[in-house]
Design a protein around this motif. Structure first.
Motif, PDB file in Angstrom:
ATOM      1  N   TRP A 467       0.836  -1.192   0.000  1.00  0.00           N
ATOM      2  CA  TRP A 467       0.000   0.000   0.000  1.00  0.00           C
ATOM      3  C   TRP A 467       0.875   1.248   0.000  1.00  0.00           C
ATOM      4  CZ3 TRP A 467      -4.983  -0.427  -0.976  1.00  0.00           C
ATOM      5  CH2 TRP A 467      -5.613  -1.652  -0.719  1.00  0.00           C
ATOM      6  N   ARG A 472      -2.431   4.582   3.308  1.00  0.00           N
ATOM      7  CA  ARG A 472      -2.355   3.959   4.629  1.00  0.00           C
ATOM      8  C   ARG A 472      -2.890   4.906   5.696  1.00  0.00           C
ATOM      9  NH1 ARG A 472       3.442   1.138   5.500  1.00  0.00           N
ATOM     10  NH2 ARG A 472       2.483   0.848   7.548  1.00  0.00           N
ATOM     11  N   GLN A 488      -5.436  -3.882   5.572  1.00  0.00           N
ATOM     12  CA  GLN A 488      -4.322  -3.113   6.101  1.00  0.00           C
ATOM     13  C   GLN A 488      -4.053  -3.371   7.581  1.00  0.00           C
ATOM     14  OE1 GLN A 488      -4.079   1.089   5.203  1.00  0.00           O
ATOM     15  NE2 GLN A 488      -5.345   0.883   3.374  1.00  0.00           N
TER      16      GLN A 488
END
Length: 715
Positions: A467, A472, A488
């Motif tokens: 990512w 993020r 995530q």
């Protein structure tokens, strides 16, 4: 092969002419290049070693030797040592290939743990010997007597290694002597009857000449590092395991060998999980001079446990006498702290020594050293700012003059970058969790933290970053504690988010009056919340719960666990315990207790805060039931769990006392059983972790003082 010195070669012969060069007459040798035997017998020599003529002569001698005659095993074929000739006989390329093949063979033998005794080649690669050299327990502990004096008093995880001591001045430093003393790699297995090896198992062997004198020797060090990574819940996030173990196999003089401060700290924490070292004894008030002369710590603890300092004593070291002998872990912690501070003062390995200080904090926290935890974790957290690990782009000052450069160079790869991020978040979490039990301020304001949320563990282990930074989550992301992208966030990310929730609760409780005095609208009383909470007996308009800030934090704490991804809502799936997820599930219950406990009237049936803290305490109790229903060793959980269990027990003791006042026998029996179950879990936790033992004594003292009854712990 025997060599005989001779006179200088004839320059004319050595230089030769165009008619006598080897390139034109390959079968004609230069003068004195034939072996001594062929020259003496006037025979043709091909200059092989041994030459074919000597080989044939030796074969003939063996075949036709008379009875009783002794014939050498190998042909006798000697040469003059002529400078510049011998090297030319063997082309360099072939020599290097042979040497490389030989090195590969030796490395394969080392890996198979079956090295031949005939290893006298000077080209042996010793880079893999660090993990298998025998250990010298006397030098390893820095004590005057061997480590066998620390006899284990607690059944725990055994290290099946044949320990051997090492002579500091070896008589045979040859490669074959080193290779002949390689022992099997340490393994870890559960053995409730484990014991230390006897002193007659110790022998003397060679060892790294540059090995740091205060470190345990390689076998013991590797074992302590392995149990640290195997059992400590945060080890695999503070370090990249494969990289660290690879660096441990390097020679101590190698620049990538771990700093001694880190290794000393790991040894101290790792000693909690092995019988190779005796646990640190508890300090007692009536220490008599010479009490520990026999080093029987277990007997000393049992005979004077009733004289231990108060469970909430913050200066336990005051009871140490001049006759006190530091345990292995205490020595390693002192050595780690001294090495870390000296390196930081010299500007060396700043980030690595910050990691060492964080491990030291973990040991202080585990041993209930409250002041040391507060002082040292503040140093670690605030060190993150000059190191630049508390921030990430694009959060930087507007003014160029305020953009202070980091004291450490940029990370070399994704693994190093994520390691720095994890180190900061672990220090942040330790600061927030340790400060829950006191009114001392936190070391770093949340407004100064703009770091990314840690990546998933699988990505970290593989060194992947799937990512981009722009996608993020950051510490300032809106609704950070209520939105958890499944792709995530993992259990460690939820653990860090839980510490942020605790920070919000602590900041509200600690700064409420100052914020209200300064006119912060979030801390002003709102009439719209007058119907949510019951009015205080003294002045209902002064209820802190009637502020937007309180309502916001209470809402986050209530919804935090409910917003977890579905696959992360159960911390004990199929009996497998995830320590980080288990702690993350405890945190919202504890946050509600910390937020509502000052406003709860447990003797009032209509008190909303009282209902909330009772519900939260029983939510924690359910998690205790869940983890104890498995075969998991609860002492391997994060130490913060013991505090959360204690706070739940403290709430239940309050309601137990209220039931006594109301003379409700049914409620008394139920609440007492719940308190005793929590106390039994904390006592089990305390068999390995001194911090939990302190909390067990505290809840017992609280029950005796509040309810007049002693808690009975069974099982």
């Amino acid at each position: 092969m025997p060599k005989i010195s001779t006179a200088k070669p004839d320059p004319a012969s050595a230089s030769g002419s165009s008619s006598s060069t080897p390139s034109q007459h390959p079968n004609v040798l230069k003068r004195n290049q034939a072996c001594h035997q062929c020259r003496r017998r006037k025979l043709v020599c091909d200059a092989n070693r041994p030459c074919s003529t000597c080989v044939r002569s030796h074969a003939h001698a063996v075949t036709h030797a008379p009875a009783g005659a002794v014939v050498p095993d190998h042909p006798e074929c000697t040469y003059d040592e002529i400078p510049g000739i011998i090297g030319a006989l063997d082309p360099p390329k072939n020599r290097y290939e042979k040497l490389e093949n030989r090195i590969n063979e030796l490395e394969a033998l080392l890996k198979d743990q079956s090295v031949s005794a005939d290893m006298d080649s000077p080209n042996l690669d010793f880079s893999d010997l660090a993990s298998t050299l025998p250990l010298n327990s006397a030098s390893a502990t820095g004590l005057s007597s061997p480590i066998s004096q620390f006899q284990p008093s607690l059944a725990t995880y055994q290290m099946p290694i044949n320990f051997t001591t090492v002579d500091s001045s070896p008589s045979d430093p040859s490669p074959s002597a080193l290779a002949s003393n390689i022992s099997s790699s340490p393994t870890i297995q559960i053995d409730s009857g484990a014991s230390m090896p006897s002193t007659d198992q110790f022998s003397y062997d060679v060892f790294w000449p540059s090995w740091p004198p205060d470190l345990p020797l390689p076998n013991m060090l590797r074992h302590l590092v392995e149990v640290f990574f195997a059992f400590h819940p945060h080890a695999g996030r503070l370090f990249h395991g494969p990289t660290f173990m690879a660096s441990l196999s390097l020679p101590p003089s190698h620049p990538k060998f771990p700093p001694t401060s880190v290794l000393h700290a790991i040894c101290a924490v790792g000693s909690l999980y092995t019988v190779a070292v005796s646990p640190t004894p508890e300090i007692v008030k009536d220490m008599a001079p010479g009490m520990f002369n026999d080093l029987d710590y277990g007997a000393a603890f049992m005979s004077a446990s009733s004289a231990s300092p108060s469970a909430d004593e913050i200066f336990g070291n005051r009871y140490k006498t001049k006759h006190h002998i530091d345990s292995f872990a205490e020595q390693q912690i002192k050595l780690a702290r001294r090495a870390a501070e000296e390196a930081i003062w010299a500007g060396k390995d700043l980030f690595e020594n910050t990691q060492a200080l964080l491990i030291i904090v973990w040991w202080y926290w585990c041993n209930a050293k409250w002041v040391e935890v507060f002082m040292t974790v503040a140093q670690v957290v605030r060190s993150g700012m000059p190191l630049g690990i508390n921030v990430s782009s694009p959060f930087h000052p507007i003014s160029e003059s305020l953009r202070a450069p980091s004291l450490i160079p940029p990370p070399e790869d994704l693994v190093e970058d994520e390691t720095r991020r994890n180190t900061f978040w672990l220090a942040y979490a330790m600061d927030r969790m340790a400060s829950c039990s006191n009114g001392w301020p936190m070391s770093l304001d949340d407004q100064d933290v703009s770091q990314l949320v840690p990546a998933k563990g699988a990505n970290f282990d593989l060194g992947q970053n799937i990512w981009p930074i722009s996608e993020r989550q950051h510490a300032h992301t809106k609704d950070l504690l209520l939105i958890h992208p499944e792709d995530q966030v993992d259990s460690f990310g939820l653990y860090i988010k839980g510490s942020i929730l605790l920070s919000k609760v602590k900041a509200y409780n600690l700064r409420f009056r100052s914020k209200r005095f300064s006119g912060d609208p979030a801390f002003a009383y709102a009439s719209s919340y007058s119907e949510i909470w019951e009015r205080d007996a003294e002045d209902g308009t002064m209820d802190p719960r009637r502020t937007p800030a309180f309502v916001e934090v209470d809402h986050i704490a209530t919804m935090f666990r409910q917003t977890f991804p579905l696959h992360l809502r159960n911390p004990v799936p199929d009996g497998v315990v995830d320590s980080h997820l288990y702690t993350a599930c405890l945190i919202p219950h504890l946050a509600i207790i910390l937020l509502h406990d000052p406003h709860a009237h447990v003797d009032s049936a209509g008190c909303v805060s009282a209902f909330k803290i009772l519900e939260a305490a029983r939510g924690i109790l359910d998690l205790v039931y869940a983890v104890r229903s498995t075969s998991y060793d609860i002492s391997l959980l994060d130490n913060f769990c013991a505090f959360a269990w204690f706070m739940a027990g403290r709430v239940l003791v309050r309601f137990w006392h209220a039931a006594q006042e109301a003379k409700s026998d049914e409620q008394i029996i139920t609440l007492r059983a719940e308190v005793e179950y929590i106390a039994s879990a904390i006592a089990k936790f305390g068999e390995r972790i001194p911090l939990a033992n302190r909390y067990y004594r505290m809840i017992n003292d609280l029950a005796m003082k509040t309810c007049g009854e002693k808690i009975l712990v069974t099982g």
